[in-house]
Design an enzyme around this catalytic site. Structure first.
Site, mmCIF file in Angstrom:
data_model
loop_
_atom_site.group_PDB
_atom_site.id
_atom_site.type_symbol
_atom_site.label_atom_id
_atom_site.label_comp_id
_atom_site.label_asym_id
_atom_site.label_seq_id
_atom_site.Cartn_x
_atom_site.Cartn_y
_atom_site.Cartn_z
ATOM 1 N N HIS A 90 -3.892 -5.198 0.869
ATOM 2 C CA HIS A 90 -3.299 -5.568 2.160
ATOM 3 C C HIS A 90 -3.336 -7.071 2.367
ATOM 4 O O HIS A 90 -4.285 -7.598 2.983
ATOM 5 C CB HIS A 90 -4.028 -4.849 3.300
ATOM 6 C CG HIS A 90 -3.660 -3.406 3.396
ATOM 7 N ND1 HIS A 90 -2.692 -2.932 4.242
ATOM 8 C CD2 HIS A 90 -4.109 -2.337 2.697
ATOM 9 C CE1 HIS A 90 -2.555 -1.619 4.080
ATOM 10 N NE2 HIS A 90 -3.402 -1.235 3.140
ATOM 11 N N CYS A 110 0.826 -1.206 0.000
ATOM 12 C CA CYS A 110 0.000 0.000 0.000
ATOM 13 C C CYS A 110 0.869 1.269 0.000
ATOM 14 O O CYS A 110 1.550 1.534 -0.982
ATOM 15 C CB CYS A 110 -0.984 -0.050 1.156
ATOM 16 S SG CYS A 110 -2.522 0.800 0.813
ATOM 17 N N GLU A 117 -1.707 -8.776 4.415
ATOM 18 C CA GLU A 117 -1.543 -9.143 5.832
ATOM 19 C C GLU A 117 -2.886 -9.229 6.564
ATOM 20 O O GLU A 117 -2.996 -9.873 7.615
ATOM 21 C CB GLU A 117 -0.615 -8.153 6.533
ATOM 22 C CG GLU A 117 -1.235 -6.861 7.011
ATOM 23 C CD GLU A 117 -1.569 -5.860 5.885
ATOM 24 O OE1 GLU A 117 -1.235 -6.131 4.702
ATOM 25 O OE2 GLU A 117 -2.166 -4.816 6.184
#
Ligand SMILES: N[C@@H](CCC(=O)NCCCC(=O)O)C(=O)O
Length: 238
Positions: free
Chosen positions: A213, A109, A215
């Protein structure tokens, strides 16, 4: 098997100058066999060099801030968000140190945007104001939900990891890569043409940026697990 040390930069909290980061990043790296270590928000070259010298890879995470547009030769747009100078300065020192060593790099990002600017690229300062699209790149859906497709460039690192030509991803950004930086190539796009991933053109260097994202809820997503596993393998091979 020995775990490679992997450095992560921190987000900046302007209320008290503290650094912080979601533990999801470290958890995803640890589950993939890495040993995550967080760098302090100290924009001091000697400090950054001392840490980067001791790690096997670097992860550049997201941020609630925008990259200073003056770093890519633009005046701030009225819809520009907060700029955290200290984060920008730390990120650029870390990227420079990593690139000198060709350390494996995973930029997420804001991290991808900062890397692109470091390489001389530019950003769309506000997608809604400057680009116009029906896709909500700053999604209103809950953080963990995925909300749009990205098409992957055949043969790119993200496509090879996905084993597919498209991915369903989350989206938490109002800016995007505009002009791709020198020595980088775009490897994924949303259906509106917004660039969603980049990688180093150097085939021998694992350096990947994604706008979404991976994660977030990584344990539930095979691509995310594959991405972190491959990144850690590259770090271990250093
Ligand atoms: N300036 C960027 C920031 C993108 C980014 O890193 N978003 C992460 C925020 C979500 C979160 O992690 O809480 C942009 O908005 O394009």
């Amino acid at each position: 098997m020995k775990r490679p040390l992997i450095g992560l930069t921190l987000r900046y909290d302007p209320r008290d100058g503290s650094g912080y980061l979601s533990s999801e990043y470290a958890a995803a790296l640890e589950a993939a066999g890495g040993a995550p270590v967080h760098l302090a928000l100290l924009p001091e070259e000697e400090y950054v060099e001392a840490v980067v010298e001791r790690v096997a890879g670097l992860l550049l995470p997201g941020s609630a801030s925008d990259v200073d547009p003056r770093l890519y030769g633009r005046e701030p747009h009225p819809e520009l968000g907060e700029v955290h100078e200290v984060r920008d300065r730390v990120e650029r020192l870390v990227i420079a140190a990593a690139e000198r060593r060709r350390l494996p790099l995973l930029a997420i990002c804001y991290g991808m945007q900062a890397w692109n600017v470091f390489r001389g690229g530019t950003l769309i300062q506000d997608i809604a104001a400057e680009y116009g699209t029906a896709i909500a790149h700053r999604q209103r859906a809950p953080r963990g939900e995925r909300t749009h497709w990205v098409d992957l460039l055949e043969g790119s690192r993200v496509a090879l990891l996905a084993g597919a030509r498209r991915l369903w991803v989350n989206s938490h950004h109002h800016q995007a890569v505009e002009v791709v930086g020198e020595g980088l190539r775009a490897t994924a796009w949303a259906e509106d043409g917004i660039i969603e991933a980049i990688e180093a053109e150097d085939e021998d260097w694992f350096a990947v940026g994604v706008q979404w994202h991976p994660e977030v809820r990584w344990a539930e997503d095979e691509f995310s697990r594959a991405l972190f596993r491959r990144f850690v393998q590259e770090c271990r091979a250093r």
